[in-house]
Motif scaffolding. Sequence first.
Motif, PDB file in Angstrom:
ATOM      1  N   ARG A 160       0.632  -1.421  -0.114  1.00  0.00           N
ATOM      2  CA  ARG A 160      -0.174   0.070  -0.318  1.00  0.00           C
ATOM      3  C   ARG A 160       0.970   1.488  -0.081  1.00  0.00           C
ATOM      4  O   ARG A 160       0.410   2.052  -0.418  1.00  0.00           O
ATOM      5  N   ASN A 161       2.096   1.067   0.727  1.00  0.00           N
ATOM      6  CA  ASN A 161       2.638   2.053   0.624  1.00  0.00           C
ATOM      7  C   ASN A 161       4.235   1.415  -0.475  1.00  0.00           C
ATOM      8  O   ASN A 161       5.625   2.056   0.665  1.00  0.00           O
ATOM      9  N   SER A 162       4.462   0.752  -1.053  1.00  0.00           N
ATOM     10  CA  SER A 162       5.685   1.155  -1.671  1.00  0.00           C
ATOM     11  C   SER A 162       6.205   1.480  -2.631  1.00  0.00           C
ATOM     12  O   SER A 162       6.668   0.446  -3.728  1.00  0.00           O
ATOM     13  N   GLY A 163       5.653   2.249  -3.423  1.00  0.00           N
ATOM     14  CA  GLY A 163       6.645   3.042  -4.212  1.00  0.00           C
ATOM     15  C   GLY A 163       5.652   3.133  -5.761  1.00  0.00           C
ATOM     16  O   GLY A 163       4.431   2.790  -5.517  1.00  0.00           O
ATOM     17  N   ALA A 164       5.893   3.888  -6.330  1.00  0.00           N
ATOM     18  CA  ALA A 164       5.354   4.198  -7.622  1.00  0.00           C
ATOM     19  C   ALA A 164       5.486   3.360  -8.926  1.00  0.00           C
ATOM     20  O   ALA A 164       6.297   2.919  -8.719  1.00  0.00           O
ATOM     21  N   ILE A 165       4.637   3.238  -9.996  1.00  0.00           N
ATOM     22  CA  ILE A 165       4.589   2.456 -10.312  1.00  0.00           C
ATOM     23  C   ILE A 165       6.133   2.542 -11.993  1.00  0.00           C
ATOM     24  O   ILE A 165       6.492   3.673 -11.854  1.00  0.00           O
ATOM     25  N   GLN A 166       6.869   1.580 -11.918  1.00  0.00           N
ATOM     26  CA  GLN A 166       7.757   1.775 -13.020  1.00  0.00           C
ATOM     27  C   GLN A 166       7.216   1.562 -14.491  1.00  0.00           C
ATOM     28  O   GLN A 166       6.750   0.309 -14.928  1.00  0.00           O
ATOM     29  N   ALA A 167       7.714   2.441 -15.313  1.00  0.00           N
ATOM     30  CA  ALA A 167       7.311   2.570 -16.691  1.00  0.00           C
ATOM     31  C   ALA A 167       8.428   1.630 -17.122  1.00  0.00           C
ATOM     32  O   ALA A 167       8.750   2.281 -17.299  1.00  0.00           O
ATOM     33  N   LYS A 168       8.428   1.226 -17.879  1.00  0.00           N
ATOM     34  CA  LYS A 168       9.168   0.413 -19.313  1.00  0.00           C
ATOM     35  C   LYS A 168       8.812   0.305 -20.393  1.00  0.00           C
ATOM     36  O   LYS A 168       8.624  -1.195 -21.708  1.00  0.00           O
ATOM     37  N   GLU A 169       8.444   1.276 -21.151  1.00  0.00           N
ATOM     38  CA  GLU A 169       7.954   1.860 -22.322  1.00  0.00           C
ATOM     39  C   GLU A 169       7.964   0.726 -23.683  1.00  0.00           C
ATOM     40  O   GLU A 169       7.638   0.788 -24.878  1.00  0.00           O
TER      41      GLU A 169
END
Length: 489
Positions: free
Chosen positions: A305-314
């Motif tokens: 729930r509080n473990s960081g942002a989404i990482q985009a690997k586009e």
Amino acid sequence: MKRFDKIVLGSIFVLSLLVALLWGFGDRQPVSVQQFSWEGKKISVTDRFFSLSLSQAIDPEFVAANFSIDPPLPGNLSWAGKDFFYTLNELPIYGQEYQLKLAAPDTATANDETLEILTSDIAIEPFLARFQSRDRAFAYIGTEGDDRGRLILFNLTQQEKSILTPADLTVLDFETYPEGDRLLFAAIPTAALNTNLDDLQLYTVTTGLNTTTTAEAEAGIGKIDLVLDADEYANGKFQLAKNGQRIVVQRVNKEDPRDRSLWVIEGSAEPRGLGIPADEFLLSPDAEVIAVSQGGQLSIVPLGRNSGAIQAKEKFTRLLAFSPDNQQQIALQETDGISSLYVLNENQEEGDRVLLRTLTPIIDCRYEPRYGQTLYCLKIDEAESLGQVVEEPFLSAIDLETGDEIPLLALPNYRDVRLSVAADGLALLFDQVVTANPTPNSDLFTENGLAVEGGRVWLLTLPELERDVEIQAVPPESLMPGFRPRWMP
């Protein structure tokens, strides 16, 4: 000298003599093993070390020279006082009984290097203990007769077959819990009228494996519990984390199809929506993140729930595999008809690197669990037959260091082949499925909604993939009717 004085002096002399004898010859009580942590235990590939506790501290070289395991389990011996620890260098082989021995051998059989140790003054009480690895077993879905649509467990070690689910549940897919004592499966309750894929529900069922007594094993087979219903949401693809702590499932609101998202189930907590749609997804071994592919682009989504942002690997299409130690990932990039495999490292200093580029589409990849140096990949070649383009799946092994590829086996003409590598890395299961377009009478389906007409489970013994050694092709063995086979952990 008085008589009392003579008695005292005599007693002192005798005690002094006894002390001298003890000092000169020491305690002649033989050393014995007080505790062995694996005695009578069934071990798995997650069991990496055992301990031996002795009655007193002795020379570690003596223990190393007199210690043996049959059949061999390579490892390293360490110690602290009278406690010794043996850490495995390789995975145990399933379906084996091992014998541990600690006893001074006949000096006549000792070589010159160990003769001095073996002929030391240390006396040891011979110790012999046995332990076993887990049975070699797998589960699959039946395709014929009374087995059709039912979840079945087959124990290769014991040559025993157990039907786990009742006839009024049609099973479409399943996953294994880490102890092998339960399976998570998706099924349609066929007892109800007008059932379809929107009625798919998640359940657990007990297998009876890895229990402590025969009575528990027999009583524990086939107990079913509902995990997730389909009252308001239709359930789709799902995945169970390797540690068994989280379940991720695709769900669509039956009243509003725009409400489409991944949901997470954690233990006994209520399911919660992530608000993230996904075409494909893959959970990390520790269940802390999920790799999501949507619209041909990859994202890494933390599940805390509080473990960081989404990482985009586009630049990547999707993630195919996490390494067993969670330090690497295998990502797929598809650009202009070229499929590229990348090794992504958790250690940012190493960076990402290209492993393989090919014109052949890559469907799936699995890490080889024994040494972690090889990747097994399912690829789709295309050939022309009778004026039509025909897909020809095949299995290959890719060296993770060099990128060298070795073709292993041409697979059946079926794109949705299910691959399962055994926990000890010695064999691979796959299925051969005959499909057709669904009709109102269809009762068994693939992941893509095709009707299953029949199927067969095959076993392939995997070769030793040593460098500079020519790989000898081994034909697969046909086992039984069924599909979606999966090894028990």
